[in-house]
Design an enzyme around this catalytic site. Sequence first.
Site: not given
Ligand code: GDP
Ligand code: IMO
Ligand code: MG
Length: 426
Positions: A14-15, A17, A39, A41-42, A225, A303-304, A334, A416
């Site tokens: 969830d960086e 990506k 698993n 979620g981007h 991940q 949703g956790r 930000d 953002g």
């Molecule tokens: P991913 O799994 O690495 O693709 O990241 P996620 O999409 O799960 O989580 C990143 C969350 O932060 C998403 O809700 C994005 O819309 C949001 N996001 C991404 N870049 C930024 C940023 O620079 N600032 C803010 N405030 N939100 C961001």
């Molecule tokens: P993205 O691509 C954050 C975590 C789960 C759990 C562990 C193992 O959005 O960054 P799994 O269902 O893979 O066997 O769960 O890994 N996990 C993630 N945490 N972002 C993810 O993907 C994840 N995919 C799995 O929460 O701790």
């Molecule tokens: Mg994610």
Amino acid sequence: MGFNTCLVGLQWGDEGKGKIVDILTESFDIIVRYQGGSNAGHTVIVNGEKFVLHLIPSGILRKNKCCVIGSGVALDPHQLLEEIDELRKKNIEVGDNLRISEIAHLVFPYHKKLDELSESEKGDEKIGTTRRGIGPCYTDKMARTGIRVADLYHPEYFKQRLKKVVEEKNKIFVRLYDAEALSWKDIYDAYCEYAEQIRPFVCNTVVFMDEAIKARKKILFEGAQGSLLDVDFGTYPFITSSSVTAGGAAVGTGISPRQIHKVLGIMKSYTTRVGSGPFPSELNDALGEYLRKKGGEYGATTGRPRRCGWFDAVSVKHAIMVNGADSAVLTKLDVLDEQKTIKICVGYKFGDKVYDLFPVDLAARAECQPVYKEVPGWQKDTSKMRDIRDIPSQAKSYINTLEKILGIKVQMLSVGPDRGQVVNLA
Ligand code: GDP
Ligand code: IMO
Ligand code: MG
């Protein structure tokens, strides 16, 4: 001169990506997922419209690009078809621009059921998986009891194999967990239907990618991940079951490692983690709650609420090393805008010892205390910054401090969630 890039998360996922892949896609021809499954979620926001991708590469949102689901992905066809439907509803084309590896392993309902049951059984020791059947699917792959996409197109073989596997799984469900058995026939019928629906996308992606490389197409590998969830180099056993790091890009696509020319690490300006496992810089206080709210830190898949804390340079340094990351993108700057001071975890204290290298011993990681370096905050709105000259001096100093500790250059800032909210530093 090479130009293929592998993008990987340097933390626990969830960086941001997805957002960065969407931006970089403009300069690539092919975007490929090499591991993980639904698993992931981007989230990508384009002019206020939100897209959440689980299986399909985030590159799908751009026209005239080809997206590939590589052989290393755990493919849940039901989830895939839902995702395609959602995208089409939002007028995103999904057709000839999507290829699925015929040797990717399939996720079946018994994988999800096993994931559920084994997590429930573990109680306090649970990993906190997304319950998408990822661990059990990869377990079957390695145990040589998996079923692959191509098997679907040999109905008699598929039927016999599925029957056998379901029989075995049912013994586990009934005898070990006292749970209900599954019907192989129901699964068979559903998967034969999925097979027809995904047929247009299925191909030999190894050959497809090889031809693309020969035609000098530019390839972007989209990691899912984060590196600290990598099956080998992450915080085992609190990890996911795939090779998240850049090495996984070769294994999960059939492309030679020599064709990956650059590794780009994505890191968030603070740290989050979903699920269980050590997290030394976690903030279990009002500030942690603030970061969760301001950063919208709730899982895109489950949703956790995500656990939040300060930037952990010890673990990110380890992630940079195991990926051989060349440069980094720093996201969600930000979210720190209002902080008076900002902390960076630069060491783990365990007993009398301070580690600045990521300790491999789990106990040390679980019980250690963070050692912080504190830097001044900027207390200015950075979300509208688009130019390097707009960056407040304290923010520049925060970035420089991170670069120095990590030994890596930050080439882009994200300020953002929207596609346009970036600042190029290179
Ligand atoms: P991913 O799994 O690495 O693709 O990241 P996620 O999409 O799960 O989580 C990143 C969350 O932060 C998403 O809700 C994005 O819309 C949001 N996001 C991404 N870049 C930024 C940023 O620079 N600032 C803010 N405030 N939100 C961001
Ligand atoms: P993205 O691509 C954050 C975590 C789960 C759990 C562990 C193992 O959005 O960054 P799994 O269902 O893979 O066997 O769960 O890994 N996990 C993630 N945490 N972002 C993810 O993907 C994840 N995919 C799995 O929460 O701790
Ligand atoms: Mg994610």
